[in-house]
Design a protein around this motif. Structure first.
Motif, PDB file in Angstrom:
ATOM      1  N   THR A  15      -0.618  42.166   5.361  1.00 15.23           N
ATOM      2  CA  THR A  15      -1.242  42.601   6.613  1.00 15.23           C
ATOM      3  C   THR A  15      -0.632  43.914   7.082  1.00 15.23           C
ATOM      4  N   ARG A  16       0.684  44.013   7.024  1.00 21.50           N
ATOM      5  CA  ARG A  16       1.359  45.236   7.441  1.00 21.50           C
ATOM      6  C   ARG A  16       0.933  46.416   6.571  1.00 21.50           C
ATOM      7  N   ARG A  17       0.816  46.185   5.264  1.00 18.51           N
ATOM      8  CA  ARG A  17       0.364  47.262   4.376  1.00 18.51           C
ATOM      9  C   ARG A  17      -1.077  47.653   4.675  1.00 18.51           C
ATOM     10  N   CYS A  18      -1.920  46.669   4.941  1.00 16.81           N
ATOM     11  CA  CYS A  18      -3.321  46.976   5.262  1.00 16.81           C
ATOM     12  C   CYS A  18      -3.415  47.858   6.499  1.00 16.81           C
ATOM     13  N   ILE A  19      -2.625  47.546   7.509  1.00 16.90           N
ATOM     14  CA  ILE A  19      -2.632  48.350   8.732  1.00 16.90           C
ATOM     15  C   ILE A  19      -2.113  49.760   8.431  1.00 16.90           C
TER      16      ILE A  19
END
Length: 170
Positions: A15-19
């Protein structure tokens, strides 16, 4: 975009990478200061609530994205036994490793967000290099700044020189 080496079982990192990837894509056409959290969340495929569960600002996203990159760098360095940071072989390794994330670094540079990169590399040096090496804080900052600047100029110049030749400049 680069999602290699993501542990899909670690939803938090994914999720952090997607953001982070969403912000990088948006920064190709939008000035960083004009980014809106709702648009970032939409691009990342998450809700605003999810964004705010992880971050307060887009600046924090980019700093955290660098932390993810550095964590991967540390893990790969330790796995390969290549942890003597001031040696030529490690400089070559570092340039190759960070080249995988050239888009991140070049995007931040173009958007004049050098402070994120310098804060990140300085924190890394203080935590992982200085305690074990016994070098002075001034030498450490000099080395870190030189490595980051050389890397950025090499990337911005289209990587015309061999990594080995660039590494010889330090």
């Amino acid at each position: 975009m680069r999602f290699n080496n993501i542990n899909c079982g670690d939803k938090s990192e994914f999720t952090r990478r997607c953001i982070g990837e969403a912000i990088l894509r948006m920064m190709k056409t939008t000035e960083f200061a004009k980014l809106k959290v709702s648009e970032i969340a939409k691009m990342a495929g998450v809700s605003r609530t999810t964004f705010y569960n992880y971050y307060n600002t887009p600046y924090q996203v980019l700093a955290d994205y660098l932390n993810i990159i550095v964590s991967e760098y540390i893990a790969n360095s330790e796995k390969s036994g290549n942890t003597k940071y001031f040696e030529y072989s490690h400089i070559v390794y570092s340039l190759h490793f960070f080249d995988q994330y050239a888009e991140y670094f070049l995007t931040l540079s173009k958007q004049k967000l050098h402070s994120i990169m310098f804060e990140g590399i300085n924190a890394f040096m203080m935590e992982h290099v200085r305690p074990e090496s016994g070098i002075t804080i001034y030498r450490m900052y000099s080395y870190a700044g030189a490595l980051l600047n050389i890397f950025l100029k090499w990337e911005e110049g289209g990587k015309k020189e061999r990594v080995e030749d660039v590494a010889n400049t330090l």
